[in-house]
Design an enzyme around this catalytic site. Sequence first.
Site, PDB file in Angstrom:
ATOM      1  N   ILE A 249       0.912  -1.153   0.000  1.00  0.00           N
ATOM      2  CA  ILE A 249       0.000   0.000   0.000  1.00  0.00           C
ATOM      3  C   ILE A 249       0.947   1.197   0.000  1.00  0.00           C
ATOM      4  CG2 ILE A 249      -1.804   1.264   1.236  1.00  0.00           C
ATOM      5  CD1 ILE A 249      -2.697  -1.336   2.487  1.00  0.00           C
ATOM      6  N   PRO A 250       1.202   1.790  -1.172  1.00  0.00           N
ATOM      7  CA  PRO A 250       2.360   2.681  -1.348  1.00  0.00           C
ATOM      8  C   PRO A 250       2.185   4.087  -0.783  1.00  0.00           C
ATOM      9  CG  PRO A 250       1.157   2.516  -3.399  1.00  0.00           C
ATOM     10  CD  PRO A 250       0.467   1.586  -2.432  1.00  0.00           C
ATOM     11  N   CYS A 251       2.149   4.186   0.538  1.00  0.00           N
ATOM     12  CA  CYS A 251       2.005   5.498   1.164  1.00  0.00           C
ATOM     13  C   CYS A 251       3.230   6.378   0.920  1.00  0.00           C
ATOM     14  CB  CYS A 251       1.731   5.360   2.654  1.00  0.00           C
ATOM     15  SG  CYS A 251       2.856   4.267   3.539  1.00  0.00           S
ATOM     16  N   HIS A 252       4.351   5.774   0.493  1.00  0.00           N
ATOM     17  CA  HIS A 252       5.530   6.588   0.178  1.00  0.00           C
ATOM     18  C   HIS A 252       5.293   7.476  -1.034  1.00  0.00           C
ATOM     19  CE1 HIS A 252       5.974   2.869  -2.230  1.00  0.00           C
ATOM     20  NE2 HIS A 252       6.535   3.654  -3.136  1.00  0.00           N
ATOM     21  N   ARG A 253       4.253   7.202  -1.819  1.00  0.00           N
ATOM     22  CA  ARG A 253       3.961   7.998  -3.017  1.00  0.00           C
ATOM     23  C   ARG A 253       3.081   9.197  -2.736  1.00  0.00           C
ATOM     24  NH1 ARG A 253       2.725   2.639  -6.543  1.00  0.00           N
ATOM     25  NH2 ARG A 253       4.853   1.809  -6.511  1.00  0.00           N
TER      26      ARG A 253
END
Length: 288
Positions: A249-253
């Site tokens: 779940i790419p919260c870094h984006r």
Amino acid sequence: MISMEQLEQDYGRVESAIRFIETETLRQPSLAEIAGAAGLSEFHFQRLFSRWVGISPKRFLQFLTKEYARTLLQESRDVLSVTYDAGLSSPGRLHELFVTCEAVTPGEVKSRGEGLSIEYGFHPSPFGRCLLAVTERGICGLSFVQEGTEESLVRKLRARWPGARISHSPEATAGIALRIFSFEALTEPGPLHLFVRGTNFQIQVWEALIRIPFGKAVTYEDVARHIGMPNAPRAVGNAVGSNPIPFLIPCHRVIRKMGQFGNYGEGPQRKKAILGWEAARTRGEEIA
């Protein structure tokens, strides 16, 4: 093929370099100084980047600037609209990795995981050692080891699922870890299923994050607007911070609208490293 253990070792050096750059930004340190902070000569620092990310240290560092972050936001403008309109439900990963998200039912939330069996293990990855936790219904946890001990991550997993039977079983999670992080795989690994526990709002935000394509970035305001709550960027930020399965779940984006990378529960240097790593692959660049 470079081993996952080697990539993990390389990442440790990269994180040291990023931390040094952050503290010495105003002084604009030379490449030799940055390499020294990572405990390497310029030559070996260059070779490390060749293994880890495939581009020169100088080019990689350009991906960590506020100016690049602003450009990335401009390039990614309306990316959520496009993916939603196209009915996409997965990020465009290098090897067509599909990620689907199944929410815990209200009854299961109330039971706090009672009757659920969770197996976990620690594994190397290109972004440092990580804990991976799985159930029969999917991946329920992914955390990167930081300054704390591995035991602290296990305690957090138990706190998140207090009623579940949790056992250390790295053999049960090793294959899944390889599917997540083996980016040189030549064959389609099949879908990865996530099994998450959160409020309806949190799950809505997490599903929106899954739709952000590889190598792109959006703002908290963008996410809020695209889930139909344009006045709730702060609440979106809280939901992003509560993400139990970072990277997939790419919260870094999600970054701030002024081009600041912002906070990241897995460590600010790791967030920059992942974004820079994705940028290098998105642009198909080579060592310069």
